[in-house]
Design a protein around this motif. Sequence first.
Motif, PDB file in Angstrom:
ATOM      1  N   MET A  32       0.849  -1.152  -0.171  1.00  0.00           N
ATOM      2  CA  MET A  32       0.093   0.066   0.098  1.00  0.00           C
ATOM      3  C   MET A  32       0.808   1.158   0.001  1.00  0.00           C
ATOM      4  O   MET A  32       1.950   1.475   0.653  1.00  0.00           O
ATOM      5  CB  MET A  32      -0.996  -0.010   1.256  1.00  0.00           C
ATOM      6  N   THR A  33       0.561   2.155  -0.504  1.00  0.00           N
ATOM      7  CA  THR A  33       1.049   3.722  -0.897  1.00  0.00           C
ATOM      8  C   THR A  33       0.386   4.700   0.015  1.00  0.00           C
ATOM      9  O   THR A  33      -0.651   4.850  -0.530  1.00  0.00           O
ATOM     10  CB  THR A  33       1.331   3.895  -2.206  1.00  0.00           C
ATOM     11  N   THR A  34       1.263   5.330   1.049  1.00  0.00           N
ATOM     12  CA  THR A  34       0.394   6.348   1.661  1.00  0.00           C
ATOM     13  C   THR A  34       1.184   7.743   1.275  1.00  0.00           C
ATOM     14  O   THR A  34       2.349   7.809   1.352  1.00  0.00           O
ATOM     15  CB  THR A  34       0.717   6.183   3.157  1.00  0.00           C
ATOM     16  N   THR A  35       0.501   8.421   1.035  1.00  0.00           N
ATOM     17  CA  THR A  35       0.948  10.084   0.961  1.00  0.00           C
ATOM     18  C   THR A  35       0.575  10.872   1.963  1.00  0.00           C
ATOM     19  O   THR A  35      -0.743  10.927   2.456  1.00  0.00           O
ATOM     20  CB  THR A  35       0.413  10.509  -0.555  1.00  0.00           C
ATOM     21  N   ILE A  36       1.644  11.374   2.702  1.00  0.00           N
ATOM     22  CA  ILE A  36       1.456  12.313   3.616  1.00  0.00           C
ATOM     23  C   ILE A  36       2.009  13.881   3.257  1.00  0.00           C
ATOM     24  O   ILE A  36       3.076  13.962   2.414  1.00  0.00           O
ATOM     25  CB  ILE A  36       2.080  12.089   4.836  1.00  0.00           C
ATOM     26  N   SER A  37       1.386  14.953   3.753  1.00  0.00           N
ATOM     27  CA  SER A  37       1.948  16.136   3.465  1.00  0.00           C
ATOM     28  C   SER A  37       2.832  16.433   4.460  1.00  0.00           C
ATOM     29  O   SER A  37       2.777  16.302   5.879  1.00  0.00           O
ATOM     30  CB  SER A  37       0.492  17.278   3.729  1.00  0.00           C
ATOM     31  N   VAL A  38       3.960  17.278   3.980  1.00  0.00           N
ATOM     32  CA  VAL A  38       5.094  17.664   5.223  1.00  0.00           C
ATOM     33  C   VAL A  38       5.279  19.222   4.657  1.00  0.00           C
ATOM     34  O   VAL A  38       5.894  19.377   3.639  1.00  0.00           O
ATOM     35  CB  VAL A  38       6.283  16.602   4.735  1.00  0.00           C
ATOM     36  N   GLU A  39       5.279  19.916   5.901  1.00  0.00           N
ATOM     37  CA  GLU A  39       5.676  21.384   5.845  1.00  0.00           C
ATOM     38  C   GLU A  39       7.002  21.591   6.596  1.00  0.00           C
ATOM     39  O   GLU A  39       7.134  21.012   7.380  1.00  0.00           O
ATOM     40  CB  GLU A  39       4.576  21.968   6.412  1.00  0.00           C
ATOM     41  N   GLY A  40       7.498  22.470   6.091  1.00  0.00           N
ATOM     42  CA  GLY A  40       8.816  22.801   6.625  1.00  0.00           C
ATOM     43  C   GLY A  40      10.064  22.631   6.007  1.00  0.00           C
ATOM     44  O   GLY A  40      11.116  23.002   6.514  1.00  0.00           O
ATOM     45  N   MET A  41       9.984  21.935   4.919  1.00  0.00           N
ATOM     46  CA  MET A  41      11.130  21.622   4.330  1.00  0.00           C
ATOM     47  C   MET A  41      11.705  22.387   3.151  1.00  0.00           C
ATOM     48  O   MET A  41      10.830  23.059   2.557  1.00  0.00           O
ATOM     49  CB  MET A  41      11.051  20.247   3.397  1.00  0.00           C
ATOM     50  N   THR A  42      12.856  22.977   3.398  1.00  0.00           N
ATOM     51  CA  THR A  42      13.503  24.108   2.582  1.00  0.00           C
ATOM     52  C   THR A  42      14.797  23.737   1.717  1.00  0.00           C
ATOM     53  O   THR A  42      15.096  24.584   1.123  1.00  0.00           O
ATOM     54  CB  THR A  42      13.807  25.196   3.558  1.00  0.00           C
ATOM     55  N   CYS A  43      15.185  22.599   1.879  1.00  0.00           N
ATOM     56  CA  CYS A  43      16.397  22.353   1.293  1.00  0.00           C
ATOM     57  C   CYS A  43      16.429  20.652   1.045  1.00  0.00           C
ATOM     58  O   CYS A  43      15.806  19.835   1.538  1.00  0.00           O
ATOM     59  CB  CYS A  43      17.798  22.839   1.791  1.00  0.00           C
ATOM     60  N   GLY A  44      17.606  20.277   0.265  1.00  0.00           N
ATOM     61  CA  GLY A  44      17.770  18.609   0.173  1.00  0.00           C
ATOM     62  C   GLY A  44      18.168  18.142   1.486  1.00  0.00           C
ATOM     63  O   GLY A  44      17.865  16.907   1.712  1.00  0.00           O
ATOM     64  N   HIS A  45      18.790  18.837   2.400  1.00  0.00           N
ATOM     65  CA  HIS A  45      19.178  17.956   3.671  1.00  0.00           C
ATOM     66  C   HIS A  45      17.551  17.779   4.462  1.00  0.00           C
ATOM     67  O   HIS A  45      17.498  16.701   5.079  1.00  0.00           O
ATOM     68  CB  HIS A  45      20.117  19.024   4.571  1.00  0.00           C
ATOM     69  N   CYS A  46      16.838  18.781   4.308  1.00  0.00           N
ATOM     70  CA  CYS A  46      15.516  18.354   4.947  1.00  0.00           C
ATOM     71  C   CYS A  46      14.723  17.414   4.270  1.00  0.00           C
ATOM     72  O   CYS A  46      14.379  16.411   5.037  1.00  0.00           O
ATOM     73  CB  CYS A  46      14.726  19.899   4.758  1.00  0.00           C
ATOM     74  N   GLU A  47      14.741  16.940   3.009  1.00  0.00           N
ATOM     75  CA  GLU A  47      14.303  15.765   2.261  1.00  0.00           C
ATOM     76  C   GLU A  47      14.937  14.636   2.877  1.00  0.00           C
ATOM     77  O   GLU A  47      14.175  13.613   3.222  1.00  0.00           O
ATOM     78  CB  GLU A  47      14.426  15.985   0.827  1.00  0.00           C
ATOM     79  N   GLN A  48      16.089  14.676   3.086  1.00  0.00           N
ATOM     80  CA  GLN A  48      16.856  13.500   3.626  1.00  0.00           C
ATOM     81  C   GLN A  48      16.529  13.237   4.733  1.00  0.00           C
ATOM     82  O   GLN A  48      16.170  12.018   5.316  1.00  0.00           O
ATOM     83  CB  GLN A  48      18.390  13.821   3.120  1.00  0.00           C
ATOM     84  N   THR A  49      16.470  14.219   5.728  1.00  0.00           N
ATOM     85  CA  THR A  49      16.027  13.995   7.206  1.00  0.00           C
ATOM     86  C   THR A  49      14.606  13.236   7.239  1.00  0.00           C
ATOM     87  O   THR A  49      14.639  12.362   8.143  1.00  0.00           O
ATOM     88  CB  THR A  49      15.972  15.426   7.889  1.00  0.00           C
ATOM     89  N   VAL A  50      13.684  13.689   6.450  1.00  0.00           N
ATOM     90  CA  VAL A  50      12.119  13.294   6.437  1.00  0.00           C
ATOM     91  C   VAL A  50      12.377  11.774   5.993  1.00  0.00           C
ATOM     92  O   VAL A  50      11.778  10.895   6.514  1.00  0.00           O
ATOM     93  CB  VAL A  50      11.352  14.213   5.602  1.00  0.00           C
ATOM     94  N   GLU A  51      13.143  11.748   4.705  1.00  0.00           N
ATOM     95  CA  GLU A  51      13.261  10.380   4.062  1.00  0.00           C
ATOM     96  C   GLU A  51      13.698   9.317   5.154  1.00  0.00           C
ATOM     97  O   GLU A  51      13.405   8.105   5.413  1.00  0.00           O
ATOM     98  CB  GLU A  51      14.004  10.318   2.870  1.00  0.00           C
ATOM     99  N   GLU A  52      14.842   9.638   5.881  1.00  0.00           N
ATOM    100  CA  GLU A  52      15.391   8.896   7.049  1.00  0.00           C
ATOM    101  C   GLU A  52      14.464   8.435   7.896  1.00  0.00           C
ATOM    102  O   GLU A  52      14.414   7.457   8.362  1.00  0.00           O
ATOM    103  CB  GLU A  52      16.663   9.282   7.337  1.00  0.00           C
ATOM    104  N   ALA A  53      13.738   9.430   8.387  1.00  0.00           N
ATOM    105  CA  ALA A  53      12.678   9.302   9.438  1.00  0.00           C
ATOM    106  C   ALA A  53      11.827   8.221   9.284  1.00  0.00           C
ATOM    107  O   ALA A  53      11.328   7.572   9.916  1.00  0.00           O
ATOM    108  CB  ALA A  53      12.028  10.671  10.021  1.00  0.00           C
ATOM    109  N   LEU A  54      11.121   8.461   8.107  1.00  0.00           N
ATOM    110  CA  LEU A  54      10.059   7.545   7.504  1.00  0.00           C
ATOM    111  C   LEU A  54      10.730   6.205   7.160  1.00  0.00           C
ATOM    112  O   LEU A  54      10.070   5.231   7.635  1.00  0.00           O
ATOM    113  CB  LEU A  54       9.560   8.004   6.110  1.00  0.00           C
ATOM    114  N   GLN A  55      12.000   5.947   6.685  1.00  0.00           N
ATOM    115  CA  GLN A  55      12.613   4.692   6.587  1.00  0.00           C
ATOM    116  C   GLN A  55      12.797   3.799   7.739  1.00  0.00           C
ATOM    117  O   GLN A  55      12.841   2.718   7.845  1.00  0.00           O
ATOM    118  CB  GLN A  55      13.977   4.629   5.835  1.00  0.00           C
ATOM    119  N   ASP A  56      13.006   4.758   8.916  1.00  0.00           N
ATOM    120  CA  ASP A  56      13.092   4.047  10.216  1.00  0.00           C
ATOM    121  C   ASP A  56      11.961   3.531  10.925  1.00  0.00           C
ATOM    122  O   ASP A  56      11.851   2.736  11.694  1.00  0.00           O
ATOM    123  CB  ASP A  56      13.650   5.099  11.427  1.00  0.00           C
ATOM    124  N   VAL A  57      10.614   3.626  10.271  1.00  0.00           N
ATOM    125  CA  VAL A  57       9.406   3.217  10.806  1.00  0.00           C
ATOM    126  C   VAL A  57       9.355   1.837  10.303  1.00  0.00           C
ATOM    127  O   VAL A  57       9.404   1.592   9.241  1.00  0.00           O
ATOM    128  CB  VAL A  57       8.025   4.032  10.305  1.00  0.00           C
TER     129      VAL A  57
END
Length: 65
Positions: free
Chosen positions: A1-26
């Motif tokens: 199943m694919t879930t799409t969530i809205s994420v506010e506050g990302m301003t750069c590539g590092h932000c994307e990476q941080t969110v990606e890593e947080a989600l991959q840890d779930v």
Amino acid sequence: MTTTISVEGMTCGHCEQTVEEALQDVSGVTDVIVDREDEQASVDDDVDATALVEAVEEAGYTAHT
């Protein structure tokens, strides 16, 4: 199943990476695509969306389904 969530506050590539890593840890997440321009994260998972939102918020961003 694919879930799409809205994420506010990302301003750069590092932000994307941080969110990606947080989600991959779930537990149960198999793939993550984060797009800061669209302010979304698409997650292939077998998890409740609440766990995904909590992971993003613990990383310091605002998220909702």
